[in-house]
Design a protein around this motif. Structure first.
Motif, PDB file in Angstrom:
ATOM      1  N   PHE A 385      45.164  46.183  43.538  1.00  0.00           N
ATOM      2  CA  PHE A 385      44.776  45.634  42.616  1.00  0.00           C
ATOM      3  C   PHE A 385      44.678  44.408  42.104  1.00  0.00           C
ATOM      4  CE2 PHE A 385      43.291  45.900  38.047  1.00  0.00           C
ATOM      5  CZ  PHE A 385      41.224  46.225  38.733  1.00  0.00           C
ATOM      6  N   LEU A 386      46.013  43.418  42.016  1.00  0.00           N
ATOM      7  CA  LEU A 386      46.749  43.252  41.406  1.00  0.00           C
ATOM      8  C   LEU A 386      45.984  41.436  42.034  1.00  0.00           C
ATOM      9  CD1 LEU A 386      50.198  43.345  39.943  1.00  0.00           C
ATOM     10  CD2 LEU A 386      47.963  43.408  38.445  1.00  0.00           C
ATOM     11  N   ASN A 387      46.411  42.256  43.499  1.00  0.00           N
ATOM     12  CA  ASN A 387      45.806  40.551  44.686  1.00  0.00           C
ATOM     13  C   ASN A 387      44.485  40.206  44.559  1.00  0.00           C
ATOM     14  OD1 ASN A 387      47.756  40.377  45.834  1.00  0.00           O
ATOM     15  ND2 ASN A 387      48.089  41.864  47.269  1.00  0.00           N
ATOM     16  N   TRP A 388      43.306  41.246  44.589  1.00  0.00           N
ATOM     17  CA  TRP A 388      41.821  41.701  43.992  1.00  0.00           C
ATOM     18  C   TRP A 388      41.426  40.954  42.736  1.00  0.00           C
ATOM     19  CZ3 TRP A 388      38.557  44.453  40.131  1.00  0.00           C
ATOM     20  CH2 TRP A 388      37.432  44.453  40.729  1.00  0.00           C
ATOM     21  N   THR A 389      42.125  41.021  41.486  1.00  0.00           N
ATOM     22  CA  THR A 389      42.322  40.612  40.886  1.00  0.00           C
ATOM     23  C   THR A 389      42.239  38.996  40.485  1.00  0.00           C
ATOM     24  OG1 THR A 389      42.561  42.980  39.819  1.00  0.00           O
ATOM     25  CG2 THR A 389      42.596  40.466  37.996  1.00  0.00           C
ATOM     26  N   CYS A 390      43.386  38.052  41.336  1.00  0.00           N
ATOM     27  CA  CYS A 390      43.852  37.360  41.385  1.00  0.00           C
ATOM     28  C   CYS A 390      42.239  36.258  41.983  1.00  0.00           C
ATOM     29  CB  CYS A 390      44.287  37.086  42.142  1.00  0.00           C
ATOM     30  SG  CYS A 390      45.607  34.899  42.413  1.00  0.00           S
ATOM     31  N   GLU A 391      41.678  36.994  43.186  1.00  0.00           N
ATOM     32  CA  GLU A 391      40.933  36.174  43.819  1.00  0.00           C
ATOM     33  C   GLU A 391      39.769  36.079  43.014  1.00  0.00           C
ATOM     34  OE1 GLU A 391      40.987  35.109  46.503  1.00  0.00           O
ATOM     35  OE2 GLU A 391      43.069  35.540  46.856  1.00  0.00           O
ATOM     36  N   LYS A 392      39.704  37.571  42.251  1.00  0.00           N
ATOM     37  CA  LYS A 392      38.478  37.750  41.311  1.00  0.00           C
ATOM     38  C   LYS A 392      38.760  36.394  39.912  1.00  0.00           C
ATOM     39  CE  LYS A 392      34.231  39.797  40.405  1.00  0.00           C
ATOM     40  NZ  LYS A 392      33.542  39.821  41.482  1.00  0.00           N
ATOM     41  N   LEU A 393      39.437  35.934  39.380  1.00  0.00           N
ATOM     42  CA  LEU A 393      39.732  34.884  38.831  1.00  0.00           C
ATOM     43  C   LEU A 393      39.368  33.917  38.895  1.00  0.00           C
ATOM     44  CD1 LEU A 393      43.099  35.741  36.935  1.00  0.00           C
ATOM     45  CD2 LEU A 393      41.224  36.478  36.225  1.00  0.00           C
ATOM     46  N   SER A 394      39.285  33.753  40.806  1.00  0.00           N
ATOM     47  CA  SER A 394      39.232  32.436  40.885  1.00  0.00           C
ATOM     48  C   SER A 394      37.425  31.937  40.456  1.00  0.00           C
ATOM     49  CB  SER A 394      39.292  31.506  42.394  1.00  0.00           C
ATOM     50  OG  SER A 394      41.263  32.119  42.635  1.00  0.00           O
ATOM     51  N   THR A 395      36.345  32.854  40.896  1.00  0.00           N
ATOM     52  CA  THR A 395      35.221  32.839  40.295  1.00  0.00           C
ATOM     53  C   THR A 395      34.442  32.405  39.286  1.00  0.00           C
ATOM     54  OG1 THR A 395      34.960  35.010  40.029  1.00  0.00           O
ATOM     55  CG2 THR A 395      35.363  34.566  42.335  1.00  0.00           C
ATOM     56  N   PHE A 396      35.490  33.103  37.910  1.00  0.00           N
ATOM     57  CA  PHE A 396      35.618  32.186  36.631  1.00  0.00           C
ATOM     58  C   PHE A 396      35.158  30.757  36.527  1.00  0.00           C
ATOM     59  CE2 PHE A 396      37.680  36.983  35.221  1.00  0.00           C
ATOM     60  CZ  PHE A 396      36.707  37.827  36.321  1.00  0.00           C
ATOM     61  N   PRO A 397      34.278  30.846  35.325  1.00  0.00           N
ATOM     62  CA  PRO A 397      34.552  29.354  34.884  1.00  0.00           C
ATOM     63  C   PRO A 397      35.685  28.878  33.772  1.00  0.00           C
ATOM     64  CG  PRO A 397      32.240  30.661  33.482  1.00  0.00           C
ATOM     65  CD  PRO A 397      33.545  31.314  34.693  1.00  0.00           C
ATOM     66  N   GLN A 398      36.144  28.155  33.987  1.00  0.00           N
ATOM     67  CA  GLN A 398      37.328  27.245  32.773  1.00  0.00           C
ATOM     68  C   GLN A 398      37.226  26.950  32.182  1.00  0.00           C
ATOM     69  OE1 GLN A 398      40.666  26.339  34.655  1.00  0.00           O
ATOM     70  NE2 GLN A 398      39.485  26.697  36.579  1.00  0.00           N
TER      71      GLN A 398
END
Length: 582
Positions: A385-398
């Motif tokens: 779940f944390l690995n998936w979260t890490c990848e998901k964060l990269s799709t968010f605008p900063q």
């Protein structure tokens, strides 16, 4: 047919309550779009059905058994007509009363009868009072007219068969459906504006729900000026580095991580956390959770509300109170906001509460949608779940702010079967899963280090609450000791943080707002930004016991001030004071 007519009559009555509330409070609700109004009325219908499941269900059940005894049948009809008339009165009056209390009626509002507040509502609001009494009369007349036609000549066997069916429907309706948790106040928090959430609820529901809750006491020890004097503390101004104003924020909440687990050696159970604290992370030497349950920890971290009562704020009658939600404030600076938790969506009402804090995106077990990583009990193992979260964060605008809440170190402390041998056993069962989560966190941070957003991200690592104690004879305060760490890849950017001060979960919200340069016009006086070090007292509560740590001058006086501030903040919907009062 007449049963349906009786039900629809009362459903229409509750719909009318909501329309009345909207019209009467239109100046404060006119910001709502058509879409938001539809959402409020649609979600509100669920609360109406929960109420009707109780009132109509019990009424039908009574008639089923009393229909052949004319006197008792008539008495039952009169009783429920009076009951529903009282509820109509309550809901109509609450259209204005909400402007005094800041929330729908609950048992905590009964004190108003002793304050003279309710009686004073009638004269200034004759129009509302006149409509209320006319409406009560019309509704009572229609209810009696329909009730007199409700007759089903059931045999004893039919009554025995129908009774559990009616009870089952009642239970499902009162719970608000077949979900794991009964519907509660928090499901009514759909908007960041408090008054809009009151439109969703109805006063019958809030009163009924509050009656099943332990009664909170309204504390009064000092004048307001003396109370504020007891709470006021001196602190040093600290300069927040200007280059943090648009930093990403990642708040990692570790399930049941006690500070004492980090002290264990041979073997270490938190080697990664320990390495962070030794290589540049700012770890506060004395840090506390503000409660002992996950639901309290999340409320403290993301909404700055301490757990100073028996019932978790999220589930309490006060959940509809105004509070500063971290997502609502960060949205002002264009932050993308999210919350990740690998448990089943709806667990502990987190998804509803997260929405009420203004956090716009919720990612749970439903969104992960990969059953092979499910622990079969709580949800998705921390590693994947944390690995998936890490990848998901990269799709968010900063810039973005996200909070990640782990779960594998929750009882029964599940570790993937193929990894069991990689993690040592400890003196208590949780320690193996603590080691697993620590390693999962290390993998998450390693993943993050490869991402473009990493160098401009402030990581705040803490726990929802402390876990099982290693030393059962430890003092009361040990039950609340958790880690609080701040980490950035460039440790110099955090050099003005003083790690020697006492820290607590509710300090994190003002600290984050201070970090990104959002000025608070009003503050919870029990919390303070960690960028502003100095003497501080932290109040702790569990099982009827209060204690305090930090800057203790006169413990009893200080605790009394905290109790008064918190209880009046709940009852008066006033947890925040102007900055000038701090």
């Amino acid at each position: 047919m007449w049963i349906l007519a009786y039900f629809l009559l009362h459903f229409a009555i509750y719909f009318t309550f909501r329309v009345l509330f909207l019209i009467w409070n239109w100046p404060g609700l006119q910001f709502m779009t058509k879409s938001q109004l539809i959402t409020a009325f649609t979600a509100g219908a669920r609360f109406d059905l929960a109420v009707l499941a109780a009132t109509c269900g019990l009424f039908f059940l009574g008639l089923l058994w009393l229909q052949k005894v004319k006197f008792l049948r008539g008495l039952w009809i009169v009783l429920f007509t009076i009951l529903n008339s009282v509820l109509i009165l309550l809901n109509c009056v609450d259209s204005e009363l909400v402007n005094f209390t800041g929330r729908r009626f609950s048992k905590s509002a009964f004190f108003l009868f002793g304050e003279g507040g309710v009686s004073n509502l009638i004269t200034p609001y004759l129009g509302l009072a006149g409509f209320t009494f006319l409406f009560i009369g019309a509704a009572a007349f229609a209810a009696i007219l329909i009730s007199r036609r409700l007759y089903y000549p059931a045999s004893l066997l039919e009554k025995i068969v129908l009774t559990p069916i009616i009870l089952l429907v009642m239970v499902i309706g009162v719970r608000g459906g077949l979900q794991s948790k009964p519907i509660s106040f928090v499901e009514g928090r759909l908007f960041s504006e408090t008054i809009a959430n009151q439109l969703v609820l109805n006063s019958t529901f809030t009163l009924m729900k509050s009656l099943s809750k332990p009664k909170e006491q309204r504390s009064q020890y000092f004048s307001e000026a003396e109370m504020l004097k007891q709470l006021r503390t001196e602190y040093r101004q600290s300069v927040v580095p200007a280059d943090l104003k648009s930093v990403n924020i990642v708040v990692i909440i570790l399930e049941s991580f006690s500070y004492e687990y980090m002290q264990l050696k041979d073997p270490e159970f938190t080697p990664f956390l320990n390495s962070l604290s030794q290589t540049g992370a700012v770890q506060f030497s004395t840090s506390f959770a503000n409660g002992l349950r996950s639901i309290e920890g999340v409320g403290a971290i993301l909404a700055g509300v301490p757990a100073l009562m028996e019932e978790p704020f999220i589930n309490s009658e006060f959940a509809a109170n105004q509070f500063i939600g971290i997502g609502s404030v960060l949205k002002q600076k264009g932050y993308h906001t999210s919350f990740f938790h690998g448990a089943q969506n709806g667990s502990m009402h987190f998804d509803s509460f997260i929405k009420s804090t203004g956090i716009e995106n919720y990612f749970g077990k439903n969104e992960y949608a990969n059953a092979k990583d499910d622990d079969g009990i709580w949800g998705i193992y921390d590693g994947p779940f944390l690995n998936w979260t890490c990848e998901k964060l990269s799709t968010f605008p900063q810039p973005f702010m996200t909070s990640v809440f782990t779960l594998s170190s929750h009882q029964p402390y599940s570790v993937p079967s193929h990894e069991i041998d990689k993690h040592p056993d400890g003196a208590i069962p949780i320690l193996k899963s603590v080691h697993y989560t620590d390693q999962s966190l290390q993998n998450f941070m390693a993943c993050a280090a490869q991402k473009a957003w990493y160098k401009n991200t402030l990581f705040i690592i803490t726990a929802d609450h402390a876990g099982p104690q290693l030393n059962v004879g430890a003092d009361f305060q040990n039950r609340f000791r958790i880690p609080i760490l701040f980490f950035m890849s460039d440790k110099d950017r955090l050099q003005t943080l003083d790690s020697n001060q006492v820290a607590q979960q509710i300090d994190l919200l003002p600290t984050i707002l201070d970090t990104v340069g959002i000025e608070q016009k009003s503050k919870n006086l029990l919390a303070r930004s960690l960028w502003k070090p100095g003497p501080k007292a932290v109040a702790l509560y569990a099982d009827g016991i209060y204690d305090m740590s930090g800057d203790i001058r006169d413990k009893q006086l200080q605790l009394n001030a905290v109790k008064q501030y918190f209880s009046q903040g709940l009852f008066d919907n006033k947890l925040y004071y102007p900055v000038s009062d701090q």
